[in-house]
Design a protein around this motif. Structure first.
Motif, PDB file in Angstrom:
ATOM      1  N   SER A   2       1.212  -1.574  -0.389  1.00 36.08           N
ATOM      2  CA  SER A   2      -0.005  -0.096   0.051  1.00 36.08           C
ATOM      3  C   SER A   2       0.778   1.256  -0.052  1.00 36.08           C
ATOM      4  O   SER A   2       1.233   1.194   0.660  1.00 36.08           O
ATOM      5  CB  SER A   2      -1.010   0.096   1.222  1.00 36.08           C
ATOM      6  N   LEU A   3       0.434   2.057  -0.866  1.00 38.58           N
ATOM      7  CA  LEU A   3       1.363   3.079  -1.067  1.00 38.58           C
ATOM      8  C   LEU A   3       1.696   4.774   0.310  1.00 38.58           C
ATOM      9  O   LEU A   3       2.612   4.843   0.447  1.00 38.58           O
ATOM     10  CB  LEU A   3       1.285   4.259  -2.267  1.00 38.58           C
ATOM     11  N   GLU A   4       0.180   4.041   0.975  1.00 38.26           N
ATOM     12  CA  GLU A   4      -0.280   5.356   1.923  1.00 38.26           C
ATOM     13  C   GLU A   4      -0.350   4.584   2.775  1.00 38.26           C
ATOM     14  O   GLU A   4       0.854   5.314   3.937  1.00 38.26           O
ATOM     15  CB  GLU A   4      -1.829   5.039   2.216  1.00 38.26           C
ATOM     16  N   ASN A   5       0.871   3.040   3.078  1.00 40.92           N
ATOM     17  CA  ASN A   5       1.299   3.126   4.540  1.00 40.92           C
ATOM     18  C   ASN A   5       2.333   3.047   4.157  1.00 40.92           C
ATOM     19  O   ASN A   5       3.453   3.372   6.019  1.00 40.92           O
ATOM     20  CB  ASN A   5       0.674   1.104   4.221  1.00 40.92           C
ATOM     21  N   LEU A   6       3.017   2.634   2.672  1.00 42.29           N
ATOM     22  CA  LEU A   6       4.692   3.131   2.936  1.00 42.29           C
ATOM     23  C   LEU A   6       4.468   4.375   3.344  1.00 42.29           C
ATOM     24  O   LEU A   6       5.832   4.710   3.778  1.00 42.29           O
ATOM     25  CB  LEU A   6       5.144   2.603   1.770  1.00 42.29           C
ATOM     26  N   GLN A   7       3.813   5.482   2.772  1.00 36.80           N
ATOM     27  CA  GLN A   7       4.587   6.607   3.241  1.00 36.80           C
ATOM     28  C   GLN A   7       4.021   7.396   4.638  1.00 36.80           C
ATOM     29  O   GLN A   7       4.769   7.543   5.338  1.00 36.80           O
ATOM     30  CB  GLN A   7       3.397   7.404   2.721  1.00 36.80           C
ATOM     31  N   ILE A   8       3.129   6.595   5.055  1.00 31.71           N
ATOM     32  CA  ILE A   8       3.424   7.015   6.496  1.00 31.71           C
ATOM     33  C   ILE A   8       4.532   5.755   7.505  1.00 31.71           C
ATOM     34  O   ILE A   8       4.976   7.175   8.406  1.00 31.71           O
ATOM     35  CB  ILE A   8       1.463   6.486   7.536  1.00 31.71           C
ATOM     36  N   ALA A   9       4.886   4.885   6.858  1.00 33.01           N
ATOM     37  CA  ALA A   9       5.879   4.184   7.669  1.00 33.01           C
ATOM     38  C   ALA A   9       7.348   4.776   7.691  1.00 33.01           C
ATOM     39  O   ALA A   9       7.734   4.963   8.568  1.00 33.01           O
ATOM     40  CB  ALA A   9       5.404   2.977   7.581  1.00 33.01           C
TER      41      ALA A   9
END
Length: 579
Positions: A2-9
């Motif tokens: 998930s792109l959003e999960n990667l960004q938050i991480a």
């Protein structure tokens, strides 16, 4: 993945450094982990993962954060490798200090004290107090010694106090944690915290390292999607986009008839200046939306300029060319040749980010060349023969208008905008603005400018869910979540106007009348000399995170502190009661 999960991480991968420095223990679930699990230098990951657990974030986010130093241990290996690579590219700033430091005794070194254009001169280090970010200069102005920047013999109490406040506000956004809200929360609490300390020079803020890591991870995700591989450190996987609005000074002060322009001049000048701020903001946000980037990818935004880091992909190049052509076409339709978007790109590798200042210098040079050939792809439009001369001309700016006694629509709008922005408290930024009404709409990005919480609440009733609420000149923004579940944040902006306690807002002629001596206005214009040279040559190691840190502090000063200073002196009492 998930792109959003990667960004938050990527944004919170090092938040454990903040947590760990409080002296508090991490979640007991991670007690049995060792260096074989979290990597050689990744002990802080246990505290980062603890924060993720406290926030109830996705399992993917927790694992990416926990194993970003040892990706093969993660159940999301590909995403973890991208995060590790982004972290490494962002960490090119790390300069060894020559010895081991006591982490809790090292405040953030001001990056400005590292500037040395004349290499033979000795520079002295200045230190920044460990505080949350506000517009108050006392909170972030550097001190000449560590002792003056610290409240005790070490920083643990300060870290505990700051973490407690960060934790409390994190709880408020916990139910719906989106990237942008978390971005602004980390900006508020980690902008004045050093990132790496133990064996490194602590002159990079934790926020700017985290921000650039999130930006680079986003780029690597898209590069991997198109090329089906994670790039090496030598692959030109990044594209630095430099935008520059040309003609803004002439546009702001454009006056056809000085006598006719006097009425409403203060509001109009303020409105024009603010309009250009929104125009610049709209172009930058249109780009990151079209290229599927995030707020972190905007490395700098202000003064008619923006810098965005994007993936070097065919998709990015195609969309960027389309947006640039559309923007300049619309600017020409509205303002003829008055305003032009000069835009250039520089492709670079992870290794190149070690000298990010030179990349910016090269991009600036390309934009200077672009300005000399404005609208060169639209020459047929520029030199088209007019069928007839305009029948009515605006008495202020000289552009065509519908009625001989009226201002043109632009001048009227800018005067209205100048009134709205004065002392306003909120800006709502909306996307996909088809069939929606805003105070300003440019390139499918709309803006509401609101003075009170009551106005905000009323406006948000019509939100389609793709809006972002920004509090102006106030970092206490999370309480907006009481009335709006979407992305919220803050921004700094000069919007203070002089006033009298009884008479209200003072106009230019009134300010001139109460001047001491000659009845004229005083004007202060500020700029930073040799800024491009400072980025390129003035820093020993002008990496992406170091340049980002310097850019952040420049914005805090010019957009935040100067406006705060104006607020302290905006009420003038020595006004003649008869005039």
């Amino acid at each position: 993945m998930s792109l959003e999960n990667l960004q938050i991480a990527a944004l919170i991968h090092d938040i454990g450094k903040f947590y760990q420095r409080t002296g508090k223990k991490h979640n007991s679930n991670y007690n049995n982990l060792s260096k074989d699990d979290y990597g050689q230098n990744g002990a802080h990951s246990k505290w980062s993962a603890s924060y993720c657990s406290d926030m109830g974030l996705d399992q993917e986010i927790k694992e990416l954060v926990l194993y970003h130093h040892h990706p093969t241990k993660s159940g999301y290996v590909q995403a973890a490798k991208i995060l590790q690579k982004a972290d490494q590219h962002s960490s090119k700033e790390r300069q060894k200090s020559g010895g081991k430091k006591e982490v809790k005794k090292e405040p953030l070194i001001s990056v400005f004290s590292k500037v040395n254009i004349e290499k033979n001169k000795q520079t002295s280090e200045y230190y920044i107090p460990l505080k949350k970010l506000t517009t108050n200069a006392n909170e972030f102005f550097p001190r000449p010694s560590k002792a003056e920047a610290m409240e005790g013999w070490n920083l643990q109490d300060s870290y505990q106090k700051l973490w407690s406040e960060f934790q409390r506000e994190s709880e408020i956004i916990k139910k719906q944690t989106d990237f942008n809200t978390l971005f602004y929360l980390t900006k508020k609490y980690t902008s004045l915290i050093p990132s790496a300390v133990y064996v490194d020079e602590p002159d990079i803020s934790l926020f700017d390292h985290s921000k650039t890591t999130a930006a680079l991870a986003t780029c690597l995700y898209h590069y991997q999607q198109e090329h089906q591989k994670i790039p090496s450190d030598k692959d030109n996987c990044y594209m630095v986009i430099s935008g520059d609005l040309s003609g803004i000074q002439d546009f702001i002060y454009k006056i056809s008839s000085p006598q006719e322009a006097q009425k409403g001049m203060s509001k109009r000048l303020r409105g024009r200046s603010f309009y250009l701020t929104l125009l610049n903001d709209a172009v930058a946000h249109r780009i990151i939306r079209e290229l599927e980037l995030c707020e972190a990818n905007i490395l700098f935004l202000g003064g008619g300029h923006f810098t965005i880091i994007a993936p070097n992909t065919e998709n990015s190049k195609t969309k960027l060319a389309e947006i640039t052509a559309e923007v300049n076409h619309e600017l020409y339709k509205k303002f003829q040749t008055d305003i032009y978007l000069a835009l250039s790109t520089q492709n670079c590798s992870g290794n190149d980010l070690e000298n990010f200042g030179q990349i910016l210098s090269d991009a600036s040079f390309e934009n200077q060349k672009n300005k000399r050939k404005k609208f060169h792809v639209m020459l047929e439009d520029v030199f088209a023969e007019e069928e007839s001369p305009p029948s009515n001309v605006c008495p202020v700016c000289g552009n065509q208008t519908s009625h001989p006694d009226n201002l043109c629509l632009s001048c009227t709008d800018h005067e209205e905008l100048g009134w709205k922005i004065a002392n306003s408290q909120y800006i709502v930024r909306g996307f996909n603005t088809h069939n929606q009404e805003f105070d300003v709409i440019e390139f499918e990005v709309g803006y509401h400018i609101l003075k009170t919480a009551t106005e905000l609440k009323k406006t948000l009733k019509n939100s389609p869910g793709d809006w972002e609420v920004l509090k102006l000149n106030n970092t206490n923004f999370v309480n907006i979540r009481d009335i709006y579940p979407g992305p919220v944040g803050f921004t700094f902006l000069g919007n203070t106007v002089p006033r009298h306690s009884k008479e209200g807002t003072l106009f230019f002629n009134q300010l001139a009348e109460i001047s001491h001596g000659v009845t004229k206005l005083g004007i202060l214009k500020m700029d930073v000399d040799n800024l491009g040279r400072i980025f390129a040559d003035g820093l020993e190691n002008p990496t992406i995170s170091r340049v980002s840190t310097m850019s952040s502090f420049l914005d805090n000063f010019f957009s935040g502190y100067i406006n705060q200073l104006a607020q302290e002196y905006r009420v003038l009492e020595d006004v003649c009661p008869d005039c």
